[in-house]
Design a protein around this motif. Structure first.
Motif, PDB file in Angstrom:
ATOM      1  N   GLY A  97      68.293  -0.194  44.620  1.00  0.00           N
ATOM      2  CA  GLY A  97      67.461   0.596  43.720  1.00  0.00           C
ATOM      3  C   GLY A  97      67.900   2.046  43.694  1.00  0.00           C
ATOM      4  O   GLY A  97      68.943   2.426  44.224  1.00  0.00           O
ATOM      5  N   ASN A  98      67.091   2.863  43.050  1.00  0.00           N
ATOM      6  CA  ASN A  98      67.389   4.281  42.923  1.00  0.00           C
ATOM      7  C   ASN A  98      67.267   4.993  44.265  1.00  0.00           C
ATOM      8  O   ASN A  98      66.546   4.553  45.166  1.00  0.00           O
ATOM      9  CB  ASN A  98      66.438   4.943  41.932  1.00  0.00           C
ATOM     10  N   ALA A  99      67.954   6.111  44.375  1.00  0.00           N
ATOM     11  CA  ALA A  99      67.853   6.953  45.564  1.00  0.00           C
ATOM     12  C   ALA A  99      66.635   7.855  45.451  1.00  0.00           C
ATOM     13  O   ALA A  99      66.105   8.102  44.361  1.00  0.00           O
ATOM     14  CB  ALA A  99      69.113   7.803  45.701  1.00  0.00           C
ATOM     15  N   LEU A 100      66.178   8.342  46.599  1.00  0.00           N
ATOM     16  CA  LEU A 100      65.226   9.448  46.626  1.00  0.00           C
ATOM     17  C   LEU A 100      66.051  10.722  46.757  1.00  0.00           C
ATOM     18  O   LEU A 100      66.819  10.883  47.706  1.00  0.00           O
ATOM     19  CB  LEU A 100      64.264   9.306  47.804  1.00  0.00           C
ATOM     20  N   MET A 101      65.910  11.633  45.790  1.00  0.00           N
ATOM     21  CA  MET A 101      66.776  12.803  45.723  1.00  0.00           C
ATOM     22  C   MET A 101      66.322  13.910  46.672  1.00  0.00           C
ATOM     23  O   MET A 101      65.204  13.886  47.204  1.00  0.00           O
ATOM     24  CB  MET A 101      66.833  13.318  44.294  1.00  0.00           C
ATOM     25  N   TYR A 102      67.200  14.870  46.841  1.00  0.00           N
ATOM     26  CA  TYR A 102      66.985  15.970  47.774  1.00  0.00           C
ATOM     27  C   TYR A 102      65.665  16.690  47.555  1.00  0.00           C
ATOM     28  O   TYR A 102      65.022  17.167  48.498  1.00  0.00           O
ATOM     29  CB  TYR A 102      68.143  16.972  47.679  1.00  0.00           C
ATOM     30  N   ASN A 103      65.229  16.794  46.289  1.00  0.00           N
ATOM     31  CA  ASN A 103      64.005  17.529  45.978  1.00  0.00           C
ATOM     32  C   ASN A 103      62.811  16.622  45.701  1.00  0.00           C
ATOM     33  O   ASN A 103      61.754  17.099  45.292  1.00  0.00           O
ATOM     34  CB  ASN A 103      64.235  18.460  44.792  1.00  0.00           C
ATOM     35  N   ASP A 104      62.967  15.308  45.907  1.00  0.00           N
ATOM     36  CA  ASP A 104      61.839  14.398  45.731  1.00  0.00           C
ATOM     37  C   ASP A 104      60.861  14.588  46.887  1.00  0.00           C
ATOM     38  O   ASP A 104      61.251  14.654  48.055  1.00  0.00           O
ATOM     39  CB  ASP A 104      62.318  12.943  45.696  1.00  0.00           C
ATOM     40  N   VAL A 105      59.585  14.645  46.544  1.00  0.00           N
ATOM     41  CA  VAL A 105      58.540  14.867  47.534  1.00  0.00           C
ATOM     42  C   VAL A 105      57.884  13.540  47.893  1.00  0.00           C
ATOM     43  O   VAL A 105      57.545  12.749  47.015  1.00  0.00           O
ATOM     44  CB  VAL A 105      57.487  15.858  46.994  1.00  0.00           C
ATOM     45  N   ALA A 111      52.446   9.038  56.894  1.00  0.00           N
ATOM     46  CA  ALA A 111      53.808   9.319  57.347  1.00  0.00           C
ATOM     47  C   ALA A 111      53.983  10.794  57.687  1.00  0.00           C
ATOM     48  O   ALA A 111      54.639  11.144  58.683  1.00  0.00           O
ATOM     49  CB  ALA A 111      54.807   8.895  56.277  1.00  0.00           C
ATOM     50  N   ILE A 112      53.407  11.668  56.873  1.00  0.00           N
ATOM     51  CA  ILE A 112      53.495  13.103  57.132  1.00  0.00           C
ATOM     52  C   ILE A 112      52.833  13.440  58.454  1.00  0.00           C
ATOM     53  O   ILE A 112      53.387  14.176  59.291  1.00  0.00           O
ATOM     54  CB  ILE A 112      52.858  13.902  55.981  1.00  0.00           C
ATOM     55  N   ALA A 113      51.639  12.888  58.682  1.00  0.00           N
ATOM     56  CA  ALA A 113      50.917  13.144  59.934  1.00  0.00           C
ATOM     57  C   ALA A 113      51.667  12.566  61.129  1.00  0.00           C
ATOM     58  O   ALA A 113      51.683  13.157  62.216  1.00  0.00           O
ATOM     59  CB  ALA A 113      49.507  12.557  59.848  1.00  0.00           C
ATOM     60  N   ASP A 114      52.288  11.420  60.932  1.00  0.00           N
ATOM     61  CA  ASP A 114      53.038  10.742  61.988  1.00  0.00           C
ATOM     62  C   ASP A 114      54.198  11.614  62.467  1.00  0.00           C
ATOM     63  O   ASP A 114      54.386  11.824  63.679  1.00  0.00           O
ATOM     64  CB  ASP A 114      53.553   9.407  61.443  1.00  0.00           C
ATOM     65  N   ILE A 115      54.973  12.133  61.528  1.00  0.00           N
ATOM     66  CA  ILE A 115      56.108  12.988  61.891  1.00  0.00           C
ATOM     67  C   ILE A 115      55.626  14.301  62.489  1.00  0.00           C
ATOM     68  O   ILE A 115      56.177  14.804  63.476  1.00  0.00           O
ATOM     69  CB  ILE A 115      57.010  13.221  60.665  1.00  0.00           C
ATOM     70  N   GLY A 131      64.125  14.178  55.041  1.00  0.00           N
ATOM     71  CA  GLY A 131      64.903  12.950  54.985  1.00  0.00           C
ATOM     72  C   GLY A 131      64.222  11.819  55.734  1.00  0.00           C
ATOM     73  O   GLY A 131      64.296  10.656  55.328  1.00  0.00           O
ATOM     74  N   LEU A 132      63.553  12.148  56.836  1.00  0.00           N
ATOM     75  CA  LEU A 132      62.887  11.107  57.627  1.00  0.00           C
ATOM     76  C   LEU A 132      61.734  10.486  56.866  1.00  0.00           C
ATOM     77  O   LEU A 132      61.505   9.265  56.945  1.00  0.00           O
ATOM     78  CB  LEU A 132      62.404  11.690  58.948  1.00  0.00           C
ATOM     79  N   LEU A 133      60.984  11.287  56.112  1.00  0.00           N
ATOM     80  CA  LEU A 133      59.921  10.735  55.266  1.00  0.00           C
ATOM     81  C   LEU A 133      60.501   9.753  54.249  1.00  0.00           C
ATOM     82  O   LEU A 133      59.896   8.713  53.956  1.00  0.00           O
ATOM     83  CB  LEU A 133      59.200  11.865  54.523  1.00  0.00           C
ATOM     84  N   LYS A 134      61.670  10.060  53.741  1.00  0.00           N
ATOM     85  CA  LYS A 134      62.298   9.181  52.753  1.00  0.00           C
ATOM     86  C   LYS A 134      62.761   7.882  53.404  1.00  0.00           C
ATOM     87  O   LYS A 134      62.727   6.820  52.768  1.00  0.00           O
ATOM     88  CB  LYS A 134      63.449   9.915  52.064  1.00  0.00           C
ATOM     89  N   VAL A 135      63.180   7.951  54.664  1.00  0.00           N
ATOM     90  CA  VAL A 135      63.531   6.726  55.385  1.00  0.00           C
ATOM     91  C   VAL A 135      62.314   5.815  55.469  1.00  0.00           C
ATOM     92  O   VAL A 135      62.397   4.607  55.206  1.00  0.00           O
ATOM     93  CB  VAL A 135      64.057   7.054  56.797  1.00  0.00           C
ATOM     94  N   VAL A 136      61.169   6.387  55.835  1.00  0.00           N
ATOM     95  CA  VAL A 136      59.941   5.603  55.951  1.00  0.00           C
ATOM     96  C   VAL A 136      59.579   4.976  54.607  1.00  0.00           C
ATOM     97  O   VAL A 136      59.140   3.828  54.538  1.00  0.00           O
ATOM     98  CB  VAL A 136      58.784   6.482  56.482  1.00  0.00           C
ATOM     99  N   ARG A 137      59.797   5.714  53.531  1.00  0.00           N
ATOM    100  CA  ARG A 137      59.477   5.192  52.194  1.00  0.00           C
ATOM    101  C   ARG A 137      60.451   4.076  51.792  1.00  0.00           C
ATOM    102  O   ARG A 137      60.035   3.065  51.199  1.00  0.00           O
ATOM    103  CB  ARG A 137      59.536   6.340  51.176  1.00  0.00           C
ATOM    104  N   LEU A 138      61.726   4.232  52.108  1.00  0.00           N
ATOM    105  CA  LEU A 138      62.757   3.299  51.640  1.00  0.00           C
ATOM    106  C   LEU A 138      62.924   2.069  52.527  1.00  0.00           C
ATOM    107  O   LEU A 138      63.408   1.030  52.061  1.00  0.00           O
ATOM    108  CB  LEU A 138      64.103   4.026  51.545  1.00  0.00           C
ATOM    109  N   GLN A 139      62.561   2.157  53.794  1.00  0.00           N
ATOM    110  CA  GLN A 139      62.927   1.114  54.750  1.00  0.00           C
ATOM    111  C   GLN A 139      62.283  -0.244  54.488  1.00  0.00           C
ATOM    112  O   GLN A 139      62.789  -1.262  54.953  1.00  0.00           O
ATOM    113  CB  GLN A 139      62.612   1.569  56.176  1.00  0.00           C
ATOM    114  N   LYS A 146      70.476  -0.739  55.932  1.00  0.00           N
ATOM    115  CA  LYS A 146      70.601   0.639  56.384  1.00  0.00           C
ATOM    116  C   LYS A 146      69.964   1.564  55.348  1.00  0.00           C
ATOM    117  O   LYS A 146      69.913   1.244  54.156  1.00  0.00           O
ATOM    118  CB  LYS A 146      72.065   1.054  56.576  1.00  0.00           C
ATOM    119  N   VAL A 147      69.490   2.714  55.813  1.00  0.00           N
ATOM    120  CA  VAL A 147      69.085   3.801  54.929  1.00  0.00           C
ATOM    121  C   VAL A 147      70.043   4.954  55.217  1.00  0.00           C
ATOM    122  O   VAL A 147      70.114   5.453  56.342  1.00  0.00           O
ATOM    123  CB  VAL A 147      67.627   4.229  55.165  1.00  0.00           C
ATOM    124  N   ILE A 148      70.819   5.341  54.202  1.00  0.00           N
ATOM    125  CA  ILE A 148      71.897   6.305  54.403  1.00  0.00           C
ATOM    126  C   ILE A 148      71.820   7.427  53.374  1.00  0.00           C
ATOM    127  O   ILE A 148      71.048   7.357  52.410  1.00  0.00           O
ATOM    128  CB  ILE A 148      73.288   5.622  54.340  1.00  0.00           C
TER     129      ILE A 148
END
Length: 431
Positions: A97-105, A111-115, A131-139, A146-148
């Motif tokens: 699928g699509n990537a989550l971009m550098y400026n995607d929120v 997840a925010i509270a967890d980190i 980037g870690l929030l995006k890993v949680v979203r994509l995984q 892999k999430v890269i």
């Protein structure tokens, strides 16, 4: 072509995957540019979040480059990408699928509270674009192996490895650059460590180009692929700054200061983190002051004309702190800091001079703040961005920043990434 390596003719190639396009720069053993090419991302497709569009723009760029350069001369390749852009891939490295971009929120509260609960304050994994929030979203995407990061995937298309990243791209994903590993606290978050890539030092060899990629692109099948970096780090490296105390000021819409340090600097209250580059550290801060304030009052043509009326050796002494709106993070951390733009002189040239002097004062304060936070003494300064083209502003800055002002070797991120490829080629004895 220029700058051909007299010993072997070998070259190193840097690929910059930017927000609007892809650029490639080849350099020889003396770090001279040999050839370049670029392709707008839109030429490869309408969706900039689609990794296949990135690869399409990359292959078009390399095909264009091969019209100017014998691909058999390429001995090493490195890739940089936008920091914080991630995607999920399957076992074969195919994007899911699509990537989550550098400026995607990512706004998932849990997840925010967890980190926030487990990541150290100095970690770059905090924040809504983490980037870690995006890993949680994509995984949880079905089939994820892999999430890269963006640069990892383009390098994987060349090497066949979709399980390795670099220390700079991994920083916002929670990587610990001091211990040089994924930290233990990651296991106390929702992120699954097994999905994270291995991490290599920028400029180290991670593999060889695949036979398929070499044949398709017309590149030497002996070429090695090196771990890359982020676009921001690549842009710094491109300037030729390489010793502690060497700094780069970017005079764009905002004011960004970066400096090489012999030790890591972390001050999250100022948005200050350090990227590891070998045994050196790249630290910096971004002010809300800068060219956007100038553009609010003057057009580029007005600035050029009015600048010729300014005597840079006769400061006006206005105590301006130029901002477009309230709030500043570096070198002053105050979300309620108000712009100081009064009193306004009657003459436009004097008002422009006061603004230029004000932004310069912020720059001076920024380097003082870096020193207070542990950075070395400012040793030299290179300037990039639109403001670097204004000789009057340069003269104002040289008066209050008494260090050598050096011409950047390049302002292209791809040239900085090519320097990492060159390091890999030398390490492998290829150049």
């Amino acid at each position: 072509m220029i700058g051909v390596d007299e010993n072997s003719g070998s070259v190193a190639l840097g690929i910059d995957v930017g927000t609007t396009g892809v650029r490639a720069v080849a350099i020889d053993g003396a770090k001279h540019e040999v050839a370049r090419a670029d392709t707008p991302m839109s030429e490869a497709g309408p969706n900039p979040r689609d990794p296949k569009v990135w690869w399409g723009a990359t292959t078009r760029t390399l095909e264009d480059l091969m019209r100017r350069l014998d691909g058999e001369r390429i001995t090493a390749i490195a890739v940089d990408g936008t920091s914080g852009t991630l995607l999920a891939v399957d076992k074969a490295g195919n994007p899911l699928g699509n990537a989550l971009m550098y400026n995607d929120v990512v706004t998932t509260p849990e997840a925010i509270a967890d980190i926030a609960a487990h990541a150290p304050e100095t970690s770059a994994a905090h924040g809504p674009t983490s980037g870690l929030l995006k890993v949680v979203r994509l995984q949880d995407t079905k089939g994820t192996q892999k999430v890269i990061h963006q640069a990892d995937w383009i390098a994987g298309c060349l090497s066949g490895r979709f399980d390795v990243s670099d220390e700079n791209n991994a920083l916002k994903t929670g990587y610990d650059p001091i211990e040089r590993r994924w930290p233990d606290w990651l296991d106390r978050t929702a992120a699954r460590r097994a999905l994270l890539p291995e991490v290599a030092e920028p400029g180290s060899v991670i593999g060889e180009i695949t036979r398929e990629a070499a044949a398709f692109l017309g590149i030497s099948p002996q070429a090695v692929i090196a771990a890359g970096t982020t676009d921001g780090c690549a842009s710094f490296l491109a300037t030729g700054a390489e010793e502690p105390g060497d700094a780069v000021t970017a005079l764009g819409s905002t004011l960004v200061l970066k400096m090489l340090s012999d030790k890591p600097l972390f001050a999250p209250e100022y948005g200050l983190y350090s990227h590891r580059i070998g045994d050196r550290w790249l630290a910096g801060g971004a002010s809300n002051s800068g060219g956007a304030v100038l553009a609010k009052y003057f057009s580029p043509e007005q600035m050029r004309t009015l600048s010729m009326e300014i005597n840079p050796d006769a400061p006006l002494g206005y105590d301006y702190y130029p901002l477009t709106t309230e709030g500043e993070r570096f070198p002053i951390n105050d979300p309620e800091l108000q712009p100081r733009l009064e009193p306004r002189p009657l003459k436009d040239a004097q008002f422009l001079q006061a603004l230029l002097e004000g932004v310069t004062a912020v720059e001076v304060l920024g380097y003082q703040r870096l020193k207070e936070l542990g950075a070395p003494e400012l040793r030299s300064l290179r300037t990039v961005g639109g403001g670097a083209q204004n000789p009057t502003w340069t003269a104002i800055r040289q008066r209050v920043l008494p260090v050598p002002f050096l011409t950047p070797a390049s302002q292209d991120a791809a040239a900085g990434t090519a320097r990492l490829a060159l390091a890999a080629a030398r390490g492998a004895g290829l150049i």
